[in-house]
Enzyme design. Structure first.
Site, PDB file in Angstrom:
ATOM      1  N   CYS A  64       0.839  -1.202   0.000  1.00  0.00           N
ATOM      2  CA  CYS A  64       0.000   0.000   0.000  1.00  0.00           C
ATOM      3  C   CYS A  64       0.875   1.255   0.000  1.00  0.00           C
ATOM      4  O   CYS A  64       1.723   1.416   0.875  1.00  0.00           O
ATOM      5  CB  CYS A  64      -0.899   0.004   1.229  1.00  0.00           C
ATOM      6  SG  CYS A  64      -1.838   1.511   1.379  1.00  0.00           S
ATOM      7  N   CYS A  73      -3.748  -0.356   8.844  1.00  0.00           N
ATOM      8  CA  CYS A  73      -2.986  -1.605   8.975  1.00  0.00           C
ATOM      9  C   CYS A  73      -1.762  -1.320   9.845  1.00  0.00           C
ATOM     10  O   CYS A  73      -1.291  -0.190   9.892  1.00  0.00           O
ATOM     11  CB  CYS A  73      -2.484  -2.075   7.617  1.00  0.00           C
ATOM     12  SG  CYS A  73      -3.774  -2.566   6.482  1.00  0.00           S
ATOM     13  N   CYS A 150      -7.597   0.305  -1.320  1.00  0.00           N
ATOM     14  CA  CYS A 150      -7.187  -0.236  -0.027  1.00  0.00           C
ATOM     15  C   CYS A 150      -6.847  -1.716  -0.200  1.00  0.00           C
ATOM     16  O   CYS A 150      -7.650  -2.488  -0.729  1.00  0.00           O
ATOM     17  CB  CYS A 150      -8.303  -0.062   0.991  1.00  0.00           C
ATOM     18  SG  CYS A 150      -7.937  -0.911   2.521  1.00  0.00           S
ATOM     19  N   GLN A 274     -19.195 -10.959  10.390  1.00  0.00           N
ATOM     20  CA  GLN A 274     -17.728 -11.021  10.391  1.00  0.00           C
ATOM     21  C   GLN A 274     -17.206 -10.473   9.059  1.00  0.00           C
ATOM     22  O   GLN A 274     -17.763 -10.781   8.008  1.00  0.00           O
ATOM     23  CB  GLN A 274     -17.263 -12.470  10.562  1.00  0.00           C
ATOM     24  CG  GLN A 274     -17.677 -13.101  11.897  1.00  0.00           C
ATOM     25  CD  GLN A 274     -16.832 -12.630  13.063  1.00  0.00           C
ATOM     26  OE1 GLN A 274     -15.911 -11.834  12.916  1.00  0.00           O
ATOM     27  NE2 GLN A 274     -17.173 -13.105  14.250  1.00  0.00           N
ATOM     28  N   TYR A 303     -24.385 -14.231  22.857  1.00  0.00           N
ATOM     29  CA  TYR A 303     -23.839 -13.158  22.006  1.00  0.00           C
ATOM     30  C   TYR A 303     -23.904 -13.633  20.559  1.00  0.00           C
ATOM     31  O   TYR A 303     -22.914 -13.669  19.843  1.00  0.00           O
ATOM     32  CB  TYR A 303     -22.398 -12.811  22.392  1.00  0.00           C
ATOM     33  CG  TYR A 303     -22.208 -12.499  23.862  1.00  0.00           C
ATOM     34  CD1 TYR A 303     -22.285 -11.184  24.309  1.00  0.00           C
ATOM     35  CD2 TYR A 303     -21.973 -13.516  24.786  1.00  0.00           C
ATOM     36  CE1 TYR A 303     -22.119 -10.896  25.667  1.00  0.00           C
ATOM     37  CE2 TYR A 303     -21.808 -13.236  26.133  1.00  0.00           C
ATOM     38  CZ  TYR A 303     -21.875 -11.925  26.568  1.00  0.00           C
ATOM     39  OH  TYR A 303     -21.718 -11.650  27.890  1.00  0.00           O
ATOM     40  N   CYS A 399     -12.202 -11.831  20.304  1.00  0.00           N
ATOM     41  CA  CYS A 399     -11.379 -11.002  19.408  1.00  0.00           C
ATOM     42  C   CYS A 399     -10.399 -10.150  20.214  1.00  0.00           C
ATOM     43  O   CYS A 399      -9.770  -9.261  19.671  1.00  0.00           O
ATOM     44  CB  CYS A 399     -12.257 -10.131  18.520  1.00  0.00           C
ATOM     45  SG  CYS A 399     -13.370  -9.087  19.437  1.00  0.00           S
TER      46      CYS A 399
HETATM   47  N1  SAH Z   1     -21.590 -14.649  17.249  1.00  0.00           N
HETATM   48  C1  SAH Z   1     -21.866 -13.611  16.291  1.00  0.00           C
HETATM   49  C2  SAH Z   1     -21.761 -12.191  16.848  1.00  0.00           C
HETATM   50  C3  SAH Z   1     -20.548 -11.838  17.637  1.00  0.00           C
HETATM   51  S1  SAH Z   1     -20.364 -10.102  17.946  1.00  0.00           S
HETATM   52  C4  SAH Z   1     -21.012 -13.782  15.057  1.00  0.00           C
HETATM   53  O1  SAH Z   1     -20.001 -14.461  15.057  1.00  0.00           O
HETATM   54  O2  SAH Z   1     -21.369 -13.218  14.024  1.00  0.00           O
HETATM   55  C5  SAH Z   1     -20.906  -9.918  19.584  1.00  0.00           C
HETATM   56  C6  SAH Z   1     -22.407  -9.819  19.731  1.00  0.00           C
HETATM   57  O3  SAH Z   1     -22.717  -9.673  21.133  1.00  0.00           O
HETATM   58  C7  SAH Z   1     -23.058  -8.607  19.052  1.00  0.00           C
HETATM   59  O4  SAH Z   1     -24.055  -9.092  18.180  1.00  0.00           O
HETATM   60  C8  SAH Z   1     -23.654  -7.798  20.208  1.00  0.00           C
HETATM   61  O5  SAH Z   1     -24.873  -7.163  19.865  1.00  0.00           O
HETATM   62  C9  SAH Z   1     -23.873  -8.868  21.258  1.00  0.00           C
HETATM   63  N2  SAH Z   1     -23.966  -8.413  22.666  1.00  0.00           N
HETATM   64  C10 SAH Z   1     -23.255  -7.409  23.253  1.00  0.00           C
HETATM   65  N3  SAH Z   1     -23.548  -7.332  24.571  1.00  0.00           N
HETATM   66  C11 SAH Z   1     -24.461  -8.301  24.833  1.00  0.00           C
HETATM   67  C12 SAH Z   1     -25.142  -8.735  26.014  1.00  0.00           C
HETATM   68  N4  SAH Z   1     -24.929  -8.129  27.193  1.00  0.00           N
HETATM   69  N5  SAH Z   1     -25.977  -9.781  25.933  1.00  0.00           N
HETATM   70  C13 SAH Z   1     -26.187 -10.418  24.751  1.00  0.00           C
HETATM   71  N6  SAH Z   1     -25.577 -10.042  23.591  1.00  0.00           N
HETATM   72  C14 SAH Z   1     -24.721  -9.008  23.613  1.00  0.00           C
END
Ligand code: SAH
Length: 442
Positions: A64, A73, A150, A274, A303, A399
């Site tokens: 880049c 990056c 990019c 993702q 989540y 992450c």
């Molecule tokens: N497992 C999914 C999303 C991961 S991102 C994937 O791989 O695509 C993390 C997620 O946690 C987000 O969607 C966010 O809205 C959710 N989140 C954040 N705080 C939370 C809570 N207190 N209770 C439930 N979900 C929550």
């Protein structure tokens, strides 16, 4: 302060080279261990390279042209296999700093092609004399750095953004200038599925009135027949959040579909997805493989976002219960289960910690808990409730190695033990690293 001959001794976990001067550590961007350089250092402990005097064998030329200016990056100057070692080491150090064993840590899984992987591209627009710029804000400022190609973003998306720039000029559509409060277009967001080749373009404007919109859209579609849907999003607030609440579909369905492990997922402008689909597939396959689900298992997917992991897991188990706090994601998740004809996943819109507490008080047994929280990691109340729920296995997708290790320390203090730690590179050229940790009940 300029240092003429600084030798880089080691690298910090985010890829900065460390030099020592008068007993103090300075972290220098774009400098590798072993290298000798002339550097400029600042009081806050950071600095920049002025000239490399002796370079490392691990150094490669960053493809880049604006790599050092942009800041998006961090590792393009480091050969990819060394990036992978750095990431493995990031996870290792985070666990070790909590006194945890890393004997089950495997090397980070890298990408086949570590460029142009981002399926979501989001660029800000600005005006400079007669030119229109599109790119990113320079770190910690609101100055727009122009980026034409990019190297980590989808190539089709890059081209669409360039075309938007030309068409804005042609149709006299002005970028919104925050300082002056003039103009119309704030951002353009492009999401593209490599699997289905569908493309969503979102034009974010400061207000609903969009003079020249029809001509702009006609030209854009003519030049990019691959675009399957276009949305106008209106964001009139003074905020760094890209999307506003109100949207109207200008063309197509307003959503695109991607495919992961033969299942379809609908993606809208706002749904979390993702950014690296190919590696996501590897991540989810690994997570399922490690969990070793059986037909009688009941799984909690906490989540859960738009339901991806839960839906992929559902075919191996008796039942999946998914919990997510964002109502739009829950709606998308229900839709995703429906289009894949999946009947054994239930979605709940609730705070994950509260939800687990209710499972405990209702005496509901869970065999496997999957968690994939945001960077901040798990709430202490979630961990307490987990320890009462006592699933046989837990799969923690994270992450952020630092918050991950903090949480694993609490979970393994008495009841659980670490069976496997597997980092996966989802964000090549940056220091970020995703990982899966498998825990099992002692
Ligand atoms: N497992 C999914 C999303 C991961 S991102 C994937 O791989 O695509 C993390 C997620 O946690 C987000 O969607 C966010 O809205 C959710 N989140 C954040 N705080 C939370 C809570 N207190 N209770 C439930 N979900 C929550």
């Amino acid at each position: 302060m300029i240092i003429e001959n600084a030798r880089c001794e080691s690298m910090d976990l985010t890829g900065y080279g460390i030099i020592k001067h008068n007993g103090k550590d300075f972290h220098i961007a774009n400098l590798l261990p072993g290298e000798l350089a002339k550097v400029d250092v600042f009081d806050h402990g950071y600095g920049k390279v002025i000239k490399i005097l002796e370079s490392s064998k691990d150094r490669v030329k960053a493809p880049c042209p604006i790599y050092s200016e942009c800041g998006g990056c961090h590792l393009q100057h480091l050969e990819y296999s060394s990036q992978i070692s750095l990431k493995t080491n990031y996870v290792k150090s985070s666990f070790e700093s909590q006194g945890l064993s890393t004997s089950t840590l495997l090397p980070c899984i890298g990408m086949k092609d570590p460029y142009h992987y981002r399926n979501k591209v989001q660029m800000v627009f600005s005006e400079k004399g007669k030119r229109i710029l599109s790119g990113f804000y320079e770190e910690n400022t609101h100055r727009v750095i122009n980026v034409d190609n990019c190297h980590i973003q989808d190539e089709v998306a890059n081209k669409i953004i360039s075309t938007c720039k030309e068409l804005f000029l042609k149709h006299k559509i002005k970028p919104y200038m925050e300082d002056r409060g003039t103009g119309l277009v704030r951002h353009v967001l492009v999401k593209r599925s490599k699997a289905t080749e569908e493309v969503l373009v979102v034009i974010v404007t400061i207000e609903e009135m969009f003079p020249g919109r029809n001509n702009f859209v006609t030209d854009l579609r003519k030049l990019h027949p691959e675009i399957t849907t276009i949305v106008q999003n209106i964001n009139g607030r003074k905020t760094s959040v890209v999307l506003g609440d109100f949207e109207r579909i200008i063309f197509g369905k307003g959503v695109i579909t991607d495919v992961l492990m033969n299942k379809k997922f609908v993606i809208s402008s706002k749904s979390f997805y993702q950014v690296n689909a190919r590696q996501t597939e590897i991540l989810y396959k690994k997570a399922i493989e490690l969990a070793k689900p059986t037909e009688t298992d009941v799984v909690l997917d906490a989540y859960s976002g738009i339901g991806t992991i839960g839906i992929l897991m559902s075919e191996y188990v008796k039942k999946v219960i998914s919990v997510e706090i964002n109502p739009i994601s829950v709606k998308n998740a229900i839709q995703n289960a429906r289009i894949n004809n999946i009947k054994n996943v239930r979605f709940y819109h609730e705070d994950a910690a509260q939800f687990i507490k209710n499972l405990v008080s209702d005496n509901i047994a869970i065999d496997i808990v999957l968690v994939d929280p945001p960077r901040a990691g798990l709430e202490p109340s979630f961990i307490d409730a987990m320890l009462e729920l006592r699933p046989k296995k837990m799969v923690y997708i994270s992450c952020d190695p630092t918050t991950l290790a903090r949480d694993i320390k609490l979970l393994t203090a008495v009841q659980y033990e670490i069976k496997r730690i597997q980092p996966v590179d989802m964000f090549a050229q940056t220091f970020h690293v995703e990982s899966i940790t498998l825990l099992s009940l002692r």
